[in-house]
Motif scaffolding. Structure first.
Motif, PDB file in Angstrom:
ATOM      1  N   MET A 216       0.823  -1.200   0.173  1.00 56.39           N
ATOM      2  CA  MET A 216      -0.087   0.034  -0.089  1.00 56.39           C
ATOM      3  C   MET A 216       0.789   1.260   0.086  1.00 56.39           C
ATOM      4  N   ASP A 217       0.222   2.214  -0.176  1.00 54.07           N
ATOM      5  CA  ASP A 217       0.876   3.464  -0.299  1.00 54.07           C
ATOM      6  C   ASP A 217       1.456   3.850   1.078  1.00 54.07           C
ATOM      7  N   GLY A 218       2.660   4.285   1.094  1.00 53.76           N
ATOM      8  CA  GLY A 218       3.458   4.580   2.429  1.00 53.76           C
ATOM      9  C   GLY A 218       4.340   3.261   3.030  1.00 53.76           C
ATOM     10  N   GLU A 219       4.123   2.226   2.333  1.00 54.76           N
ATOM     11  CA  GLU A 219       4.740   1.013   2.641  1.00 54.76           C
ATOM     12  C   GLU A 219       6.209   0.900   2.004  1.00 54.76           C
ATOM     13  N   THR A 220       6.904   0.274   2.494  1.00 55.19           N
ATOM     14  CA  THR A 220       8.301  -0.257   1.884  1.00 55.19           C
ATOM     15  C   THR A 220       8.270  -0.999   0.696  1.00 55.19           C
ATOM     16  N   LYS A 221       8.804  -0.685  -0.638  1.00 53.77           N
ATOM     17  CA  LYS A 221       8.425  -1.514  -1.604  1.00 53.77           C
ATOM     18  C   LYS A 221       9.178  -2.918  -1.460  1.00 53.77           C
ATOM     19  N   LEU A 222       8.453  -3.620  -2.071  1.00 45.20           N
ATOM     20  CA  LEU A 222       8.864  -5.450  -2.157  1.00 45.20           C
ATOM     21  C   LEU A 222      10.470  -5.243  -2.571  1.00 45.20           C
ATOM     22  N   SER A 223      10.836  -4.256  -3.631  1.00 49.62           N
ATOM     23  CA  SER A 223      11.929  -4.514  -4.145  1.00 49.62           C
ATOM     24  C   SER A 223      13.173  -3.963  -3.146  1.00 49.62           C
ATOM     25  N   GLU A 224      12.775  -3.411  -1.974  1.00 54.79           N
ATOM     26  CA  GLU A 224      13.686  -2.744  -0.982  1.00 54.79           C
ATOM     27  C   GLU A 224      13.572  -3.967   0.265  1.00 54.79           C
ATOM     28  N   LEU A 225      12.477  -4.681   0.246  1.00 54.68           N
ATOM     29  CA  LEU A 225      12.379  -5.568   1.355  1.00 54.68           C
ATOM     30  C   LEU A 225      13.166  -6.872   1.026  1.00 54.68           C
ATOM     31  N   LEU A 226      13.269  -7.228  -0.251  1.00 51.12           N
ATOM     32  CA  LEU A 226      13.823  -8.509  -0.427  1.00 51.12           C
ATOM     33  C   LEU A 226      15.410  -8.734   0.069  1.00 51.12           C
ATOM     34  N   PRO A 227      16.202  -7.633  -0.207  1.00 49.31           N
ATOM     35  CA  PRO A 227      17.700  -7.811   0.192  1.00 49.31           C
ATOM     36  C   PRO A 227      17.833  -8.173   1.836  1.00 49.31           C
ATOM     37  N   GLY A 228      16.676  -7.661   2.449  1.00 47.52           N
ATOM     38  CA  GLY A 228      16.795  -7.994   3.879  1.00 47.52           C
ATOM     39  C   GLY A 228      16.265  -9.519   4.261  1.00 47.52           C
ATOM     40  N   HIS A 229      15.746 -10.180   3.402  1.00 42.63           N
ATOM     41  CA  HIS A 229      15.215 -11.425   3.687  1.00 42.63           C
ATOM     42  C   HIS A 229      16.358 -12.519   4.006  1.00 42.63           C
ATOM     43  N   GLY A 230      16.389 -13.271   5.192  1.00 43.27           N
ATOM     44  CA  GLY A 230      17.367 -14.208   5.540  1.00 43.27           C
ATOM     45  C   GLY A 230      18.494 -13.539   6.245  1.00 43.27           C
ATOM     46  N   LYS A 231      18.570 -12.372   6.442  1.00 49.26           N
ATOM     47  CA  LYS A 231      19.628 -11.843   7.087  1.00 49.26           C
ATOM     48  C   LYS A 231      19.295 -11.335   8.749  1.00 49.26           C
ATOM     49  N   ASP A 232      20.211 -11.796   9.637  1.00 47.35           N
ATOM     50  CA  ASP A 232      20.240 -11.430  11.065  1.00 47.35           C
ATOM     51  C   ASP A 232      19.127 -11.911  11.770  1.00 47.35           C
ATOM     52  N   GLY A 233      18.455 -13.007  10.977  1.00 45.95           N
ATOM     53  CA  GLY A 233      17.125 -13.898  11.584  1.00 45.95           C
ATOM     54  C   GLY A 233      15.667 -13.295  11.142  1.00 45.95           C
ATOM     55  N   PHE A 234      16.002 -12.266  10.072  1.00 50.41           N
ATOM     56  CA  PHE A 234      14.792 -11.553   9.580  1.00 50.41           C
ATOM     57  C   PHE A 234      14.174 -12.616   8.418  1.00 50.41           C
ATOM     58  N   ARG A 235      12.952 -12.533   8.375  1.00 49.47           N
ATOM     59  CA  ARG A 235      12.211 -13.280   7.206  1.00 49.47           C
ATOM     60  C   ARG A 235      11.158 -12.302   6.712  1.00 49.47           C
ATOM     61  N   LEU A 236      11.115 -12.529   5.145  1.00 51.35           N
ATOM     62  CA  LEU A 236      10.046 -11.536   4.732  1.00 51.35           C
ATOM     63  C   LEU A 236       8.599 -12.298   4.781  1.00 51.35           C
ATOM     64  N   PHE A 237       7.468 -11.734   5.442  1.00 47.78           N
ATOM     65  CA  PHE A 237       6.118 -12.104   5.692  1.00 47.78           C
ATOM     66  C   PHE A 237       5.107 -11.302   4.685  1.00 47.78           C
ATOM     67  N   VAL A 238       4.013 -11.939   4.371  1.00 48.86           N
ATOM     68  CA  VAL A 238       3.016 -11.219   3.876  1.00 48.86           C
ATOM     69  C   VAL A 238       1.871 -11.627   4.759  1.00 48.86           C
ATOM     70  N   TYR A 239       0.987 -10.878   5.226  1.00 44.79           N
ATOM     71  CA  TYR A 239      -0.065 -11.186   6.202  1.00 44.79           C
ATOM     72  C   TYR A 239      -1.182 -10.207   6.245  1.00 44.79           C
ATOM     73  N   GLY A 240      -2.493 -10.623   6.737  1.00 44.07           N
ATOM     74  CA  GLY A 240      -3.458  -9.885   6.869  1.00 44.07           C
ATOM     75  C   GLY A 240      -4.756 -10.566   6.830  1.00 44.07           C
ATOM     76  N   GLU A 241      -5.764 -10.167   6.324  1.00 45.08           N
ATOM     77  CA  GLU A 241      -7.185 -10.492   6.743  1.00 45.08           C
ATOM     78  C   GLU A 241      -8.145  -9.874   5.443  1.00 45.08           C
ATOM     79  N   VAL A 242      -8.911 -10.727   4.816  1.00 42.92           N
ATOM     80  CA  VAL A 242      -9.920 -10.274   3.878  1.00 42.92           C
ATOM     81  C   VAL A 242     -11.185 -10.575   4.261  1.00 42.92           C
ATOM     82  N   VAL A 243     -11.853  -9.637   4.307  1.00 44.00           N
ATOM     83  CA  VAL A 243     -13.528  -9.879   4.824  1.00 44.00           C
ATOM     84  C   VAL A 243     -14.371  -9.626   3.620  1.00 44.00           C
TER      85      VAL A 243
END
Length: 277
Positions: free
Chosen positions: A211-238
């Motif tokens: 969403m607007d204001g969130e960090t882009k996925l292209s910027e999150l991907l390099p941090g996946h797997g470093k220092d115990g961090f993993r990339l998640f997608v989560y939420g809820e659809v109603v």
């Protein structure tokens, strides 16, 4: 049957009591000739006693002529009392039978209503929509290596359309899986946002980006797997189904280097992370 016999016995007893005549009186209008003291001549005590004895009624004898008549037991008032008793008993029996029939009708109606309700619930369960997070939209190079991730999309695997009301979704780097119910990135959809059944993916542009204001996925991907961090997608659809019932689908997926999945022990075994109502 016992109640009928008791009612008949009471009616017979009351009639027999009422049929007994009062004791015969020997005094008549002709015998009761009383004179005032002024009109009667003075008499001696012996004469008075003789006069009393002569005026005393003769003893009555019980014969067939003066025996009380009970022939009205069945043809007079007794017959009416018997008829009333039998009529009352029959009315009570008919009332009880009517109550029994009414109870049977109510029980049958209740069972029919329960069966109809069960059939309705079974139909809803069979025909309802089921919204699930479907697949990861990504870009690969010629060798098949993932070079970019656009986002995820959803699919309705049920038999009827789903009317999407809201979607909470966020892509985040974390050490532990986040709870879908705690997602605050939420967007609402117009009433015409329909998720069709079976083959059509949602949304129509094939994926839901950050969403607007969130960090882009292209910027999150390099941090996946470093220092115990993993990339998640989560939420809820109603969403709501064709019967107007509101339903929810919660999801939490972790990135594996190629796609978002829940095939991780700390995700798959936690029912608070992936659920559907």
């Amino acid at each position: 049957m016992r109640g009928i016999l008791v009612a008949l016995f009471l009616a017979l007893a009351s009639q027999t009591t009422a049929a007994d005549p009062p004791p015969n009186s020997s005094f008549t209008a002709e015998d009761e000739t009383h004179k005032s003291p002024k009109e009667q001549p003075a008499q001696s005590p012996a004469a008075e006693q003789t006069a009393i004895d002569s005026n005393s009624p003769p003893p009555t004898s019980l014969t067939k002529d003066n025996e009380p008549a009970n022939n009205g037991l069945f043809l007079g008032d007794g017959f009416a009392q018997w008829l009333m008793a039998v009529t009352g008993v029959m009315a009570a029996l008919i009332s009880g039978w009517a109550v029994w029939l009414l109870r049977g009708t109510l029980v049958a109606t209740n069972r029919t209503a329960e069966a109809a309700s069960e059939n309705t619930r079974a139909m809803i369960a069979a025909e309802r929509p089921h919204v699930r997070l479907f697949r990861t939209i990504k870009q690969v190079d010629k060798s098949g290596k993932v070079i970019a991730v656009d986002g995820v999309n959803f699919r309705n695997v049920g038999r009827t359309p789903a009317l999407v009301k809201s979607l909470a979704i966020e892509y985040v780097l974390a050490k532990t899986p986040p709870l879908p119910s705690e997602c605050r990135r939420k967007r609402s959809f117009p009433d015409d946002s329909v998720m069709a059944q079976r083959d059509e993916e949602w949304p129509r542009k094939h994926y839901v980006p950050p969403m607007d204001g969130e960090t882009k996925l292209s910027e999150l991907l390099p941090g996946h797997g470093k220092d115990g961090f993993r990339l998640f997608v989560y939420g809820e659809v109603v969403y709501s189904d064709a019967f107007g019932e509101e339903r929810k689908t919660g999801f939490c997926r972790v990135f594996t280097g190629r796609e978002f999945t829940y095939n991780q022990s700390d995700i798959n075994e936690n029912r608070l992370l992936n659920y559907a109502t």
